[in-house]
Design an enzyme around this catalytic site. Sequence first.
Site, PDB file in Angstrom:
ATOM      1  CE  LYS A   1      -3.807   9.306   8.563  1.00 27.06           C
ATOM      2  NZ  LYS A   1      -3.975   8.492   7.357  1.00 27.06           N
TER       3      LYS A   1
ATOM      4  CG  PHE B   1      -4.696   5.989   2.819  1.00 23.83           C
ATOM      5  CD1 PHE B   1      -3.819   6.553   3.728  1.00 23.83           C
ATOM      6  CD2 PHE B   1      -5.126   4.686   3.052  1.00 23.83           C
ATOM      7  CE1 PHE B   1      -3.362   5.835   4.829  1.00 23.83           C
ATOM      8  CE2 PHE B   1      -4.676   3.947   4.154  1.00 23.83           C
ATOM      9  CZ  PHE B   1      -3.791   4.541   5.036  1.00 23.83           C
TER      10      PHE B   1
ATOM     11  CE1 TYR C   1     -14.385   3.140   5.152  1.00 24.19           C
ATOM     12  CE2 TYR C   1     -12.248   2.156   5.599  1.00 24.19           C
ATOM     13  CZ  TYR C   1     -13.542   2.043   5.152  1.00 24.19           C
ATOM     14  OH  TYR C   1     -14.011   0.831   4.703  1.00 24.19           O
TER      15      TYR C   1
ATOM     16  CG  ASP D   1      -4.300  -5.964   9.288  1.00 29.35           C
ATOM     17  OD1 ASP D   1      -4.238  -5.966   8.048  1.00 29.35           O
ATOM     18  OD2 ASP D   1      -5.333  -6.275   9.908  1.00 29.35           O
ATOM     19  CB  SER D   2      -4.440  -0.042  10.074  1.00 29.77           C
ATOM     20  OG  SER D   2      -4.074   0.040   8.704  1.00 29.77           O
TER      21      SER D   2
ATOM     22  CG  ASN E   1      -1.849   1.139   1.342  1.00 31.80           C
ATOM     23  OD1 ASN E   1      -1.501   2.251   0.982  1.00 31.80           O
ATOM     24  ND2 ASN E   1      -3.030   0.888   1.865  1.00 31.80           N
TER      25      ASN E   1
ATOM     26  CG  HIS F   1      -4.632   4.562  13.085  1.00 31.52           C
ATOM     27  ND1 HIS F   1      -4.815   5.794  12.488  1.00 31.52           N
ATOM     28  CD2 HIS F   1      -4.738   3.662  12.076  1.00 31.52           C
ATOM     29  CE1 HIS F   1      -5.043   5.631  11.204  1.00 31.52           C
ATOM     30  NE2 HIS F   1      -5.004   4.356  10.921  1.00 31.52           N
TER      31      HIS F   1
HETATM   32  P1  IMP Z   1      -5.174  -3.384   5.441  1.00 31.97           P
HETATM   33  O1  IMP Z   1      -4.295  -3.147   4.261  1.00 31.97           O
HETATM   34  O2  IMP Z   1      -5.853  -4.699   5.458  1.00 31.97           O
HETATM   35  O3  IMP Z   1      -4.493  -3.070   6.732  1.00 31.97           O
HETATM   36  O4  IMP Z   1      -6.386  -2.358   5.252  1.00 31.97           O
HETATM   37  C1  IMP Z   1      -6.427  -1.164   5.900  1.00 31.97           C
HETATM   38  C2  IMP Z   1      -7.660  -0.386   5.455  1.00 31.97           C
HETATM   39  O5  IMP Z   1      -8.141   0.343   6.586  1.00 31.97           O
HETATM   40  C3  IMP Z   1      -7.304   0.656   4.383  1.00 31.97           C
HETATM   41  O6  IMP Z   1      -7.527   0.166   3.114  1.00 31.97           O
HETATM   42  C4  IMP Z   1      -8.241   1.791   4.742  1.00 31.97           C
HETATM   43  O7  IMP Z   1      -9.498   1.537   4.175  1.00 31.97           O
HETATM   44  C5  IMP Z   1      -8.366   1.687   6.254  1.00 31.97           C
HETATM   45  N1  IMP Z   1      -7.330   2.515   6.913  1.00 31.97           N
HETATM   46  C6  IMP Z   1      -6.250   2.080   7.627  1.00 31.97           C
HETATM   47  N2  IMP Z   1      -5.516   3.119   8.058  1.00 31.97           N
HETATM   48  C7  IMP Z   1      -6.119   4.223   7.584  1.00 31.97           C
HETATM   49  C8  IMP Z   1      -5.792   5.608   7.669  1.00 31.97           C
HETATM   50  O8  IMP Z   1      -4.774   6.049   8.239  1.00 31.97           O
HETATM   51  N3  IMP Z   1      -6.668   6.443   7.083  1.00 31.97           N
HETATM   52  C9  IMP Z   1      -7.786   6.011   6.441  1.00 31.97           C
HETATM   53  N4  IMP Z   1      -8.113   4.741   6.288  1.00 31.97           N
HETATM   54  C10 IMP Z   1      -7.286   3.838   6.864  1.00 31.97           C
END
Ligand code: IMP
Length: 198
Positions: free
Chosen positions: A175, A152, A154, A69-70, A9, A180
């Site tokens: 930010k 990016f 949300y 992972d977020s 990402n 987080h």
């Molecule tokens: P991952 O790649 O499975 O961890 O998906 C994380 C998803 O959570 C991202 O595609 C976003 O939709 C959302 N997300 C995680 N961190 C952020 C952030 O800092 N801002 C906005 N959306 C976030």
Amino acid sequence: MEIVLATGNKKKIEEIKRITADLPITILSLSDYPNCPETVEDKDTFEGNATKKAVEVCQCTGKAALADDSGLEVDALKGAPGVYSARYAGEGANDVKNNEKLLQELKNIPQDKRTAQFVCCMALALPGGDVKTFFGFAKGRIGLEPKGKTGFGYDPVFTPDGFDRTFAEMSGEEKDRLSHRGKALEKLRNFLHDRPHL
Ligand code: IMP
């Protein structure tokens, strides 16, 4: 110390590089290791998925690996979209569609009940087999419409507590101080600071 970032990402990579710029580490990217298979994120917790990604990349590269992972947990939706944040809108999901779906799901929820938090789990897998995890949280609320153009995911619908601008209306550095990811990386920073010879 060299650390491979276990994510493709680009926006996350940008944030992680910016926040760790002053640390004595060299960040390598997965594109330096094209033969590493992509991790299937099939766990139902942030920690499970982050750990799985970091361990697989560490095993494939032989180097320390850092995975993020977020996601977003919305109280009125009992914690959804949670670990499914990236794919919330289903097949062909992207940031715009995910935000549209979220606003639709919350259309009858009044402003004072639109509370939410971003969660980030960073996992650091070390070649000896150790794995450390670091959590960060950002509390706030979901707006009535998207606002702002930076960031990016949300970011355009999330306003952190104590502010009246969304993450997407802030500079990257602002930010990072509230986010987080910034908070999880602060813990990683302290961990590495105490172990300069890792
Ligand atoms: P991952 O790649 O499975 O961890 O998906 C994380 C998803 O959570 C991202 O595609 C976003 O939709 C959302 N997300 C995680 N961190 C952020 C952030 O800092 N801002 C906005 N959306 C976030």
